[in-house]
Structure formats: structure tokens, C-alpha cells
Design a protein around this motif. Structure first.
Motif, PDB file in Angstrom:
ATOM      1  N   ARG A 189       0.862  -1.165   0.016  1.00 16.12           N
ATOM      2  CA  ARG A 189       0.020  -0.264   0.117  1.00 16.12           C
ATOM      3  C   ARG A 189       0.862   1.287  -0.020  1.00 16.12           C
ATOM      4  NH1 ARG A 189      -3.273  -3.686   2.310  1.00 16.12           N
ATOM      5  NH2 ARG A 189      -2.387  -3.568   4.370  1.00 16.12           N
ATOM      6  N   GLU A 190       1.965   1.159   0.950  1.00 15.42           N
ATOM      7  CA  GLU A 190       2.874   2.400   0.779  1.00 15.42           C
ATOM      8  C   GLU A 190       3.335   2.704  -0.625  1.00 15.42           C
ATOM      9  OE1 GLU A 190       5.899   1.255   3.585  1.00 15.42           O
ATOM     10  OE2 GLU A 190       4.072   1.542   5.287  1.00 15.42           O
ATOM     11  N   ASN A 191       3.853   1.374  -1.283  1.00  9.54           N
ATOM     12  CA  ASN A 191       4.203   1.548  -2.639  1.00  9.54           C
ATOM     13  C   ASN A 191       3.054   2.190  -3.718  1.00  9.54           C
ATOM     14  OD1 ASN A 191       7.246   0.540  -3.336  1.00  9.54           O
ATOM     15  ND2 ASN A 191       6.525  -0.653  -1.578  1.00  9.54           N
ATOM     16  N   HIS A 192       2.040   1.675  -3.498  1.00 10.39           N
ATOM     17  CA  HIS A 192       1.082   2.095  -4.343  1.00 10.39           C
ATOM     18  C   HIS A 192       0.831   3.845  -4.146  1.00 10.39           C
ATOM     19  CE1 HIS A 192      -3.499   2.578  -5.241  1.00 10.39           C
ATOM     20  NE2 HIS A 192      -2.946   2.720  -6.293  1.00 10.39           N
ATOM     21  N   LYS A 193       0.566   4.144  -2.825  1.00 12.29           N
ATOM     22  CA  LYS A 193       0.486   5.644  -2.603  1.00 12.29           C
ATOM     23  C   LYS A 193       1.672   6.425  -3.134  1.00 12.29           C
ATOM     24  CE  LYS A 193      -0.472   7.919   1.811  1.00 12.29           C
ATOM     25  NZ  LYS A 193      -0.387   7.516   3.298  1.00 12.29           N
ATOM     26  N   ALA A 194       3.097   5.833  -3.219  1.00 14.82           N
ATOM     27  CA  ALA A 194       3.858   6.507  -3.581  1.00 14.82           C
ATOM     28  C   ALA A 194       4.280   6.485  -5.121  1.00 14.82           C
ATOM     29  CB  ALA A 194       5.442   6.104  -2.837  1.00 14.82           C
ATOM     30  N   GLY A 195       3.431   5.773  -5.669  1.00 11.45           N
ATOM     31  CA  GLY A 195       3.485   5.534  -7.237  1.00 11.45           C
ATOM     32  C   GLY A 195       4.705   4.910  -7.643  1.00 11.45           C
ATOM     33  N   THR A 196       5.443   3.987  -6.867  1.00 12.02           N
ATOM     34  CA  THR A 196       6.672   3.338  -7.274  1.00 12.02           C
ATOM     35  C   THR A 196       6.277   2.362  -8.606  1.00 12.02           C
ATOM     36  OG1 THR A 196       6.307   1.416  -5.776  1.00 12.02           O
ATOM     37  CG2 THR A 196       7.622   3.662  -5.097  1.00 12.02           C
ATOM     38  N   PRO A 197       6.966   1.731  -9.109  1.00 11.33           N
ATOM     39  CA  PRO A 197       6.915   0.776 -10.204  1.00 11.33           C
ATOM     40  C   PRO A 197       6.151  -0.521  -9.465  1.00 11.33           C
ATOM     41  CG  PRO A 197       9.088   1.614 -10.359  1.00 11.33           C
ATOM     42  CD  PRO A 197       8.484   2.393  -9.317  1.00 11.33           C
ATOM     43  N   LEU A 198       6.711  -0.804  -8.256  1.00 14.60           N
ATOM     44  CA  LEU A 198       6.158  -2.028  -7.395  1.00 14.60           C
ATOM     45  C   LEU A 198       4.929  -1.695  -7.197  1.00 14.60           C
ATOM     46  CD1 LEU A 198       6.264  -4.669  -6.048  1.00 14.60           C
ATOM     47  CD2 LEU A 198       7.085  -3.455  -3.976  1.00 14.60           C
ATOM     48  N   GLY A 199       4.464  -0.492  -6.824  1.00 18.00           N
ATOM     49  CA  GLY A 199       3.041  -0.138  -6.369  1.00 18.00           C
ATOM     50  C   GLY A 199       2.136  -0.177  -7.638  1.00 18.00           C
ATOM     51  N   LYS A 200       2.777   0.183  -8.899  1.00 14.05           N
ATOM     52  CA  LYS A 200       1.686   0.040 -10.086  1.00 14.05           C
ATOM     53  C   LYS A 200       1.734  -1.208 -10.429  1.00 14.05           C
ATOM     54  CE  LYS A 200       2.707   4.697 -11.645  1.00 14.05           C
ATOM     55  NZ  LYS A 200       4.027   5.395 -11.913  1.00 14.05           N
ATOM     56  N   ALA A 201       2.701  -2.229 -10.253  1.00 18.91           N
ATOM     57  CA  ALA A 201       2.783  -3.567 -10.913  1.00 18.91           C
ATOM     58  C   ALA A 201       1.551  -4.366 -10.098  1.00 18.91           C
ATOM     59  CB  ALA A 201       4.232  -4.168 -10.897  1.00 18.91           C
ATOM     60  N   ALA A 202       1.590  -3.913  -8.601  1.00 20.46           N
ATOM     61  CA  ALA A 202       0.744  -4.688  -7.571  1.00 20.46           C
ATOM     62  C   ALA A 202      -0.777  -4.379  -7.682  1.00 20.46           C
ATOM     63  CB  ALA A 202       1.420  -4.350  -6.192  1.00 20.46           C
TER      64      ALA A 202
END
Ligand code: AMP
Length: 193
Positions: free
Chosen positions: A38-51
Motif C-alpha cells: 500500500r505504501e508503494n501504491h501511494k508513492a506511485g513506485t513501479p512496484l506499487g503500479k505492478a501490484a
């Protein structure tokens, strides 16, 4: 050496709440894969986007992404880690044993939080997280049930003395007490006995 602990159990079984208590009062580090995603999603990282799409459907994020993410998030040796929401599959469990071995850490202790699934679904439905809608919840439970027995067996067979099942339908304080006993920890003044 600090013990590492794997929390197993249905979504809504209270794993995160108990992990927080152990982190705040016993010096453990909670490593929640859901929180990191969820943190990665919020920060818009490649991992967040992939997940993102997997999480919205309540599907498992692919093992290779999750395993790399956990590897990168491991705190230095000496800190006891509580793995909350990891592993959810056998390849993840095997990868965790491998990582701990590389770090010269022993096999983890496993705690299975057993809960009536109807009650767990109710808890999620009232929690209000973005992925707590009826369809996603249903799918998360399908996945949980499909992996549950194999994961329990993996840990129960690997190290029977390090596997504990706890009745997580009981009041929160009782569950904490039971958990402390399983981990051979003394109740701290902040924990009602
Ligand atoms: P949680 O916060 O544990 O309920 O996880 C929320 C969502 O993140 C799950 O529905 C999955 O999409 C994803 N997720 C969390 N942990 C894992 C994992 N160990 N393996 C695969 N997907 C995961």
C-alpha cells in the motif's frame, strides 16, 4: 538470537493488531507485505503500479515481486521480525527459509490464528479499506482457503515444536496472552494479564 515469527491466518484474523502489540511492547519489527504494497501504491513506485490490479481484485501479487520486496525490507540481524501477511504461498515460505538461512537466522516460529471465517469476513466488511468490498473480500478468502492447509502443514511438519495454533475468536487480550506464551515472552506491564 532474536526469533523470527510468521503469522498465518485468514484476512481479518487480527494478525496486524497482534503484530503491532509485539512491535510496540516487545521490540519486534512488524513486516507487513500488505502495508508495504500500500505504501508503494501511494508513492506511485513501479512496484506499487505492478501490484495495483492484483490488490484491487484481491488476487495474490506474483511471488517473484513479493519475495524481492521482502528481501529488500528485511531489517538487520538481531531484530526479531514478525512476518504479517507473508508467506501466503509455499514458494514464498521456501524463499523465506532460504533468506533466513543466508542471514544465518534459524527457521521461523509459526503462529496460526484460527478464526471463524464468517466472523473474519464481518470484520473486514466493517473495516473500510479500499480493497474491502464484497467481491474482493470473497476472492481473498477463496485464495486463503486454497493455500491454508498446505501452509499449515509446511510449518507444522518443518518444526512441530515451533508451530502454534491460537484461537483468534477470543478477546484480543486473551489472544495476546496466548501469543506471549507461544513465544515464551513475559507479559509486559502494558499488557493486561
Ligand atoms: P493484506 O494487507 O495482508 O490484507 O494484503 C492486501 C493485498 O496485498 C492482498 O489482497 C494481496 O493482493 C496483496 N498481498 C499481501 N501480501 C501478499 C503476499 N504475501 N503475496 C501475494 N500478495 C500479497
Amino acid at each position: 538470537m532474536a526469533t523470527n515469527v510468521v503469522f498465518l491466518g485468514a484476512p481479518g484474523a487480527g494478525k496486524g493488531t497482534q503484530a503491532q502489540i509485539l512491535q510496540q511492547q516487545y521490540g519486534y519489527r512488524q513486516l507487513s507485505t500488505g502495508d508495504i504494497l500500500r505504501e508503494n501504491h501511494k508513492a506511485g513506485t513501479p512496484l506499487g503500479k505492478a501490484a495495483e490490479a492484483y490488490m484491487q481484485r484481491g488476487d495474490l501479487v506474483p511471488d517473484d515481486l513479493i519475495i524481492k520486496m521482502v528481501r529488500d525490507a528485511l531489517p538487520p540481524s538481531g531484530v526479531g521480525i514478525i512476518f504479517d501477511g507473508f508467506p501466503l504461498t509455499i514458494p514464498q515460505a521456501q524463499a523465506l527459509d532460504e533468506m533466513l538461512g543466508e542471514m544465518k537466522r534459524g527457521l521461523p516460529q509459526a503462529v496460526y490464528f484460527s478464526i471463524d471465517l464468517g466472523a473474519a469476513k464481518m470484520r473486514l466488511a466493517t473495516r473500510g479499506r479500499e480493497d474491502d468490498n464484497a467481491q474482493t473480500i470473497h476472492h481473498r478468502f477463496e485464495i486463503f482457503e486454497s493455500q491454508r492447509d498446505a501452509l499449515k502443514r509446511y510449518y507444522a511438519d518443518e518444526a512441530p515444536s515451533r508451530f502454534t495454533e491460537i484461537d483468534a475468536d477470543r478477546p484480543l487480550e486473551d489472544v495476546t496472552q496466548r501469543l506471549l506464551r507461544a513465544l515464551k515472552l513475559r507479559p509486559s506491564p502494558g499488557v493486561a494479564s
